[in-house]
Design a protein around this motif. Sequence first.
Motif, PDB file in Angstrom:
ATOM      1  N   ALA A   1      -0.247  26.256  10.889  1.00  0.00           N
ATOM      2  CA  ALA A   1      -0.006  26.422   9.446  1.00  0.00           C
ATOM      3  C   ALA A   1       1.283  27.178   9.174  1.00  0.00           C
ATOM      4  CB  ALA A   1      -1.183  27.171   8.822  1.00  0.00           C
ATOM      5  N   LYS A   2       2.263  26.487   8.613  1.00  0.00           N
ATOM      6  CA  LYS A   2       3.561  27.132   8.347  1.00  0.00           C
ATOM      7  C   LYS A   2       3.945  27.049   6.878  1.00  0.00           C
ATOM      8  CE  LYS A   2       4.219  28.051  12.732  1.00  0.00           C
ATOM      9  NZ  LYS A   2       3.891  29.401  13.197  1.00  0.00           N
ATOM     10  N   TYR A   3       3.015  26.631   6.025  1.00  0.00           N
ATOM     11  CA  TYR A   3       3.394  26.391   4.621  1.00  0.00           C
ATOM     12  C   TYR A   3       3.708  27.654   3.831  1.00  0.00           C
ATOM     13  CZ  TYR A   3      -1.611  25.615   5.558  1.00  0.00           C
ATOM     14  OH  TYR A   3      -2.868  25.650   6.105  1.00  0.00           O
ATOM     15  N   PHE A   4       3.150  28.792   4.226  1.00  0.00           N
ATOM     16  CA  PHE A   4       3.493  30.006   3.464  1.00  0.00           C
ATOM     17  C   PHE A   4       4.872  30.527   3.889  1.00  0.00           C
ATOM     18  CE2 PHE A   4      -1.249  29.990   3.290  1.00  0.00           C
ATOM     19  CZ  PHE A   4      -1.332  29.625   1.951  1.00  0.00           C
ATOM     20  N   GLU A   5       5.148  30.385   5.189  1.00  0.00           N
ATOM     21  CA  GLU A   5       6.488  30.725   5.689  1.00  0.00           C
ATOM     22  C   GLU A   5       7.537  29.809   5.023  1.00  0.00           C
ATOM     23  OE1 GLU A   5       6.405  30.890   9.981  1.00  0.00           O
ATOM     24  OE2 GLU A   5       8.574  30.576  10.072  1.00  0.00           O
ATOM     25  N   GLN A   6       7.174  28.537   4.929  1.00  0.00           N
ATOM     26  CA  GLN A   6       8.030  27.542   4.265  1.00  0.00           C
ATOM     27  C   GLN A   6       8.324  27.989   2.817  1.00  0.00           C
ATOM     28  OE1 GLN A   6       5.838  23.905   4.005  1.00  0.00           O
ATOM     29  NE2 GLN A   6       7.413  22.768   2.918  1.00  0.00           N
ATOM     30  N   ALA A   7       7.296  28.441   2.114  1.00  0.00           N
ATOM     31  CA  ALA A   7       7.470  28.871   0.713  1.00  0.00           C
ATOM     32  C   ALA A   7       8.412  30.076   0.634  1.00  0.00           C
ATOM     33  CB  ALA A   7       6.125  29.206   0.089  1.00  0.00           C
ATOM     34  N   PHE A   8       8.297  31.002   1.588  1.00  0.00           N
ATOM     35  CA  PHE A   8       9.221  32.144   1.605  1.00  0.00           C
ATOM     36  C   PHE A   8      10.664  31.664   1.789  1.00  0.00           C
ATOM     37  CE2 PHE A   8      12.010  34.770   4.136  1.00  0.00           C
ATOM     38  CZ  PHE A   8      12.226  35.805   3.238  1.00  0.00           C
ATOM     39  N   ASN A   9      10.833  30.658   2.659  1.00  0.00           N
ATOM     40  CA  ASN A   9      12.190  30.179   2.954  1.00  0.00           C
ATOM     41  C   ASN A   9      12.915  29.668   1.707  1.00  0.00           C
ATOM     42  OD1 ASN A   9      11.959  30.835   5.634  1.00  0.00           O
ATOM     43  ND2 ASN A   9      11.285  28.788   6.277  1.00  0.00           N
ATOM     44  N   GLY A  10      12.174  29.406   0.649  1.00  0.00           N
ATOM     45  CA  GLY A  10      12.803  29.029  -0.621  1.00  0.00           C
ATOM     46  C   GLY A  10      13.755  30.102  -1.110  1.00  0.00           C
ATOM     47  N   VAL A  11      13.488  31.350  -0.792  1.00  0.00           N
ATOM     48  CA  VAL A  11      14.344  32.432  -1.307  1.00  0.00           C
ATOM     49  C   VAL A  11      15.722  32.409  -0.615  1.00  0.00           C
ATOM     50  CG1 VAL A  11      14.564  34.896  -1.794  1.00  0.00           C
ATOM     51  CG2 VAL A  11      12.328  33.789  -1.969  1.00  0.00           C
ATOM     52  N   PRO A  12      15.808  32.527   0.722  1.00  0.00           N
ATOM     53  CA  PRO A  12      17.156  32.503   1.319  1.00  0.00           C
ATOM     54  C   PRO A  12      17.913  31.206   1.074  1.00  0.00           C
ATOM     55  CG  PRO A  12      15.450  32.457   3.042  1.00  0.00           C
ATOM     56  CD  PRO A  12      14.763  32.758   1.745  1.00  0.00           C
ATOM     57  N   VAL A  13      17.193  30.084   1.043  1.00  0.00           N
ATOM     58  CA  VAL A  13      17.889  28.807   0.832  1.00  0.00           C
ATOM     59  C   VAL A  13      18.444  28.742  -0.590  1.00  0.00           C
ATOM     60  CG1 VAL A  13      17.562  26.302   0.668  1.00  0.00           C
ATOM     61  CG2 VAL A  13      16.662  27.555   2.642  1.00  0.00           C
ATOM     62  N   ARG A  14      17.675  29.209  -1.557  1.00  0.00           N
ATOM     63  CA  ARG A  14      18.182  29.184  -2.949  1.00  0.00           C
ATOM     64  C   ARG A  14      19.269  30.247  -3.150  1.00  0.00           C
ATOM     65  NH1 ARG A  14      12.368  27.217  -3.965  1.00  0.00           N
ATOM     66  NH2 ARG A  14      12.841  25.009  -4.320  1.00  0.00           N
ATOM     67  N   MET A  15      19.183  31.332  -2.390  1.00  0.00           N
ATOM     68  CA  MET A  15      20.280  32.312  -2.424  1.00  0.00           C
ATOM     69  C   MET A  15      21.565  31.656  -1.937  1.00  0.00           C
ATOM     70  SD  MET A  15      18.240  35.546  -0.826  1.00  0.00           S
ATOM     71  CE  MET A  15      19.533  36.753  -0.802  1.00  0.00           C
ATOM     72  N   ALA A  16      21.441  30.894  -0.859  1.00  0.00           N
ATOM     73  CA  ALA A  16      22.618  30.215  -0.306  1.00  0.00           C
ATOM     74  C   ALA A  16      23.196  29.244  -1.335  1.00  0.00           C
ATOM     75  CB  ALA A  16      22.237  29.475   0.976  1.00  0.00           C
ATOM     76  N   LEU A  17      22.339  28.445  -1.933  1.00  0.00           N
ATOM     77  CA  LEU A  17      22.818  27.458  -2.901  1.00  0.00           C
ATOM     78  C   LEU A  17      23.459  28.133  -4.109  1.00  0.00           C
ATOM     79  CD1 LEU A  17      19.874  24.920  -2.710  1.00  0.00           C
ATOM     80  CD2 LEU A  17      22.281  24.403  -2.246  1.00  0.00           C
ATOM     81  N   LEU A  18      22.810  29.190  -4.620  1.00  0.00           N
ATOM     82  CA  LEU A  18      23.359  29.881  -5.793  1.00  0.00           C
ATOM     83  C   LEU A  18      24.699  30.518  -5.460  1.00  0.00           C
ATOM     84  CD1 LEU A  18      20.078  31.470  -7.211  1.00  0.00           C
ATOM     85  CD2 LEU A  18      21.492  29.752  -8.342  1.00  0.00           C
ATOM     86  N   SER A  19      24.790  31.130  -4.280  1.00  0.00           N
ATOM     87  CA  SER A  19      26.057  31.783  -3.942  1.00  0.00           C
ATOM     88  C   SER A  19      27.152  30.731  -3.766  1.00  0.00           C
ATOM     89  CB  SER A  19      25.917  32.670  -2.710  1.00  0.00           C
ATOM     90  OG  SER A  19      25.740  31.875  -1.570  1.00  0.00           O
ATOM     91  N   LEU A  20      26.790  29.572  -3.259  1.00  0.00           N
ATOM     92  CA  LEU A  20      27.809  28.529  -3.077  1.00  0.00           C
ATOM     93  C   LEU A  20      28.258  27.941  -4.415  1.00  0.00           C
ATOM     94  CD1 LEU A  20      26.286  26.881   0.125  1.00  0.00           C
ATOM     95  CD2 LEU A  20      28.469  28.093   0.002  1.00  0.00           C
ATOM     96  N   VAL A  21      27.279  27.641  -5.307  1.00  0.00           N
ATOM     97  CA  VAL A  21      27.708  27.032  -6.577  1.00  0.00           C
ATOM     98  C   VAL A  21      28.338  28.050  -7.522  1.00  0.00           C
ATOM     99  CG1 VAL A  21      26.009  25.135  -6.480  1.00  0.00           C
ATOM    100  CG2 VAL A  21      25.493  27.158  -7.841  1.00  0.00           C
ATOM    101  N   LEU A  22      27.981  29.329  -7.364  1.00  0.00           N
ATOM    102  CA  LEU A  22      28.544  30.343  -8.271  1.00  0.00           C
ATOM    103  C   LEU A  22      29.783  31.022  -7.691  1.00  0.00           C
ATOM    104  CD1 LEU A  22      25.238  31.863  -9.657  1.00  0.00           C
ATOM    105  CD2 LEU A  22      26.964  30.633 -10.952  1.00  0.00           C
ATOM    106  N   GLY A  23      30.171  30.549  -6.531  1.00  0.00           N
ATOM    107  CA  GLY A  23      31.459  30.986  -5.999  1.00  0.00           C
ATOM    108  C   GLY A  23      31.431  32.267  -5.193  1.00  0.00           C
ATOM    109  N   GLY A  24      30.268  32.850  -4.946  1.00  0.00           N
ATOM    110  CA  GLY A  24      30.198  34.000  -4.045  1.00  0.00           C
ATOM    111  C   GLY A  24      30.071  33.462  -2.628  1.00  0.00           C
ATOM    112  N   SER A  25      30.505  34.203  -1.626  1.00  0.00           N
ATOM    113  CA  SER A  25      30.228  33.697  -0.276  1.00  0.00           C
ATOM    114  C   SER A  25      29.802  34.848   0.594  1.00  0.00           C
ATOM    115  CB  SER A  25      31.431  33.002   0.313  1.00  0.00           C
ATOM    116  OG  SER A  25      32.469  33.918   0.437  1.00  0.00           O
ATOM    117  N   LYS A  26      29.047  34.505   1.640  1.00  0.00           N
ATOM    118  CA  LYS A  26      28.483  35.548   2.520  1.00  0.00           C
ATOM    119  C   LYS A  26      29.114  35.398   3.875  1.00  0.00           C
ATOM    120  CE  LYS A  26      24.953  37.934   4.506  1.00  0.00           C
ATOM    121  NZ  LYS A  26      25.172  39.297   4.742  1.00  0.00           N
TER     122      LYS A  26
END
Length: 304
Positions: A279-304
């Motif tokens: 069962a990895k679905y709760f871990e999968q749900a957490f991964n939404g945070v770093p992945v959306r952070m990546a997308l937001l930083s890329l579209v909003l012009g910040g970079s890490k």
Amino acid sequence: MDVVSIRDFSREQIEHVLKVAEKMVPIAKGEEKSNLLEGKLLGSLFYEPSTRTRLSFEAAMGRLGGRTLGFDEPKGSSVAKGETLADTIRMVDGYSDAIVLRHPQEGAARLAAHFADKPVLNAGDGAGQHPTQTMLDLFTIKKLKSKIEGNHVAILGDLKYGRTVHSLSEALSMFGAELTFVAPPTLQMPKEHLKRIESMGIKPKMSSSLEDAIKNADVLYVTRIQKERFPDPAEYQKVAGLYKVDMNMLKNAKKDLVIMHPLPRVTEIDPEVDATEHAKYFEQAFNGVPVRMALLSLVLGGSK
Ligand code: ASP
């Protein structure tokens, strides 16, 4: 750049998002601080229910020092007075730096992107696409299986109306995964997506038997039957509860089978399965945070 469909991304671009997401994990967990998006505002428009997508976008924005404004229930906005999507988007475009939109109509995000100058992120458009979910699904598979290509992914449930699997199956094909689609014939993968997948050199297997499909799977991606998309409730009743992943079913599975689900689940995964290594679905749900952070930083012009 907008994030409307997974088709707008090349494999290299997706790999870049996954790399940035990996760097975001300590910030997503609150172990490191960041002000990468300080002063930025995300307009968050949810015309359909959501738990994970909306909250993980908010968490992502907040962890990077940005803020979110919007609604999670259109009844409380001018939508209830008859305002068109185009007009609402024009307003929010002026109030924010990017817009995340969930809408019951397929094509709504594309329309919004047309009217907005700011980047639009599609958080699910009807039975269409759910590209940010796909990125977090790919991130999860890569993390757990070290690569995406070569894995045998069985996708189970509502392949007709499920937007998550429309985006995911096309992305997995781009990465060269093997695919088996498991669904009752009436809910099999639509032709449009099959054509697209086949054009990438992938020949998916089609099955209606979970017992058969589970034996060879490295990843089992389970989905909910999308009750709200059925034009006829009697048709939903015919397929509701048809598949259930339970301990008995898992007897035939590979030891390292990974079970994923975009959630919410209804009856398709027995809660007993939660305690297993599969069962990895709760871990999968957490991964939404770093992945959306990546997308937001890329579209909003910040970079890490
Ligand atoms: N949360 C996912 C979506 O919005 C899956 C689902 O609702 O079943 O598409």
